[in-house]
Every structure is written in structure tokens, then in C-alpha cells.
Write a protein that holds these residues in place. Sequence first.
Motif, PDB file in Angstrom:
ATOM      1  N   SER A   1       0.807  -1.098  -0.101  1.00  0.00           N
ATOM      2  CA  SER A   1       0.030   0.051   0.059  1.00  0.00           C
ATOM      3  C   SER A   1       0.705   1.165  -0.011  1.00  0.00           C
ATOM      4  CB  SER A   1      -0.914  -0.182   1.120  1.00  0.00           C
ATOM      5  OG  SER A   1      -0.314   0.204   2.423  1.00  0.00           O
ATOM      6  N   TYR A   2       1.949   1.221   0.690  1.00  0.00           N
ATOM      7  CA  TYR A   2       2.873   2.526   0.627  1.00  0.00           C
ATOM      8  C   TYR A   2       3.379   2.726  -0.811  1.00  0.00           C
ATOM      9  CZ  TYR A   2       3.550   0.853   5.389  1.00  0.00           C
ATOM     10  OH  TYR A   2       3.483   0.309   6.894  1.00  0.00           O
ATOM     11  N   ALA A   3       3.905   1.753  -1.675  1.00  0.00           N
ATOM     12  CA  ALA A   3       4.055   1.858  -2.922  1.00  0.00           C
ATOM     13  C   ALA A   3       2.961   2.374  -3.695  1.00  0.00           C
ATOM     14  CB  ALA A   3       4.675   0.533  -3.499  1.00  0.00           C
ATOM     15  N   ILE A   4       1.715   1.772  -3.569  1.00  0.00           N
ATOM     16  CA  ILE A   4       0.631   2.277  -4.553  1.00  0.00           C
ATOM     17  C   ILE A   4       0.258   3.818  -4.151  1.00  0.00           C
ATOM     18  CG2 ILE A   4      -1.811   1.725  -4.808  1.00  0.00           C
ATOM     19  CD1 ILE A   4      -0.953  -1.416  -4.546  1.00  0.00           C
ATOM     20  N   VAL A   5       0.374   3.923  -2.664  1.00  0.00           N
ATOM     21  CA  VAL A   5      -0.279   5.444  -2.250  1.00  0.00           C
ATOM     22  C   VAL A   5       0.892   6.369  -2.786  1.00  0.00           C
ATOM     23  CG1 VAL A   5      -0.122   6.834  -0.310  1.00  0.00           C
ATOM     24  CG2 VAL A   5      -1.417   4.784  -0.326  1.00  0.00           C
ATOM     25  N   ALA A   6       2.260   5.962  -2.919  1.00  0.00           N
ATOM     26  CA  ALA A   6       3.168   6.991  -3.388  1.00  0.00           C
ATOM     27  C   ALA A   6       2.738   7.396  -4.957  1.00  0.00           C
ATOM     28  CB  ALA A   6       4.375   6.489  -3.272  1.00  0.00           C
ATOM     29  N   VAL A   7       2.503   6.479  -5.819  1.00  0.00           N
ATOM     30  CA  VAL A   7       2.403   6.542  -7.173  1.00  0.00           C
ATOM     31  C   VAL A   7       1.204   7.236  -7.352  1.00  0.00           C
ATOM     32  CG1 VAL A   7       1.509   5.434  -9.217  1.00  0.00           C
ATOM     33  CG2 VAL A   7       3.341   4.320  -7.752  1.00  0.00           C
TER      34      VAL A   7
END
Length: 110
Positions: A73-79
Motif C-alpha cells: 500500500s505504501y508503494a501504491i499510495v506514493a504513485v
Amino acid sequence: MMIYYVALGIGILTGIGGQMLLKAGADAPDFMSQLFRPSTIMGLALYGSAAFLYIVALRKIPVSVAFPSVSLSYAIVAVLGHFLFGEPFGIKQIGGIALIVGGVVLINQA
């Protein structure tokens, strides 16, 4: 066993939706206004739903696999933060996301 991984996946997506809604509500003039915005209330509700789904997933998925998987989720939220809110996204973010995704892939190997 598949249903528990589905619960984990939906929980991750629900948490991402909650984070995006909380960010959308963050442009209020003060904290109290932000707290009572519909996007903030809905974001908190989605976070609660995500926690419930995570609890379901933990019934059969080891926490040593489930919790690191939530880091996706951290990666997706950053994008999404970049595309939806114009937040910076450069080589450091790409490198961090690559490390997160690589780690989750390794942890989920059977």
C-alpha cells in the motif's frame, strides 16, 4: 486459503482508498473542519474496514507474511499521490518502491 489472501488484498486496497480520501480532506482550513469533512469520515471508515479485513486474513496467513504484504500500500499510495495530488515522484521513490515490491515478492515465495 485463497479467501484469506483475497481478504488481505481487498484490505490493502481499502486502506489505500482510505488514505486517498484522508489526503483529499486535508485541504480544509483547520483541523476541526478537516475532521468533519465527508472525505475524512469516509477515509476513516475505509481504514476501519481495512483493519477488519486484515484481521480476517490473519486467521490463516502468518503475520510474517501478511504484515509485510501490507507495505504494498505504501508503494501504491506514493504513485497515486503523484498522479492525483501532484506530489513529487523521482528516482528515490522509484527505488524505494522497487525495494518494497521485491521484498514482498520474496516473502510470499512458497
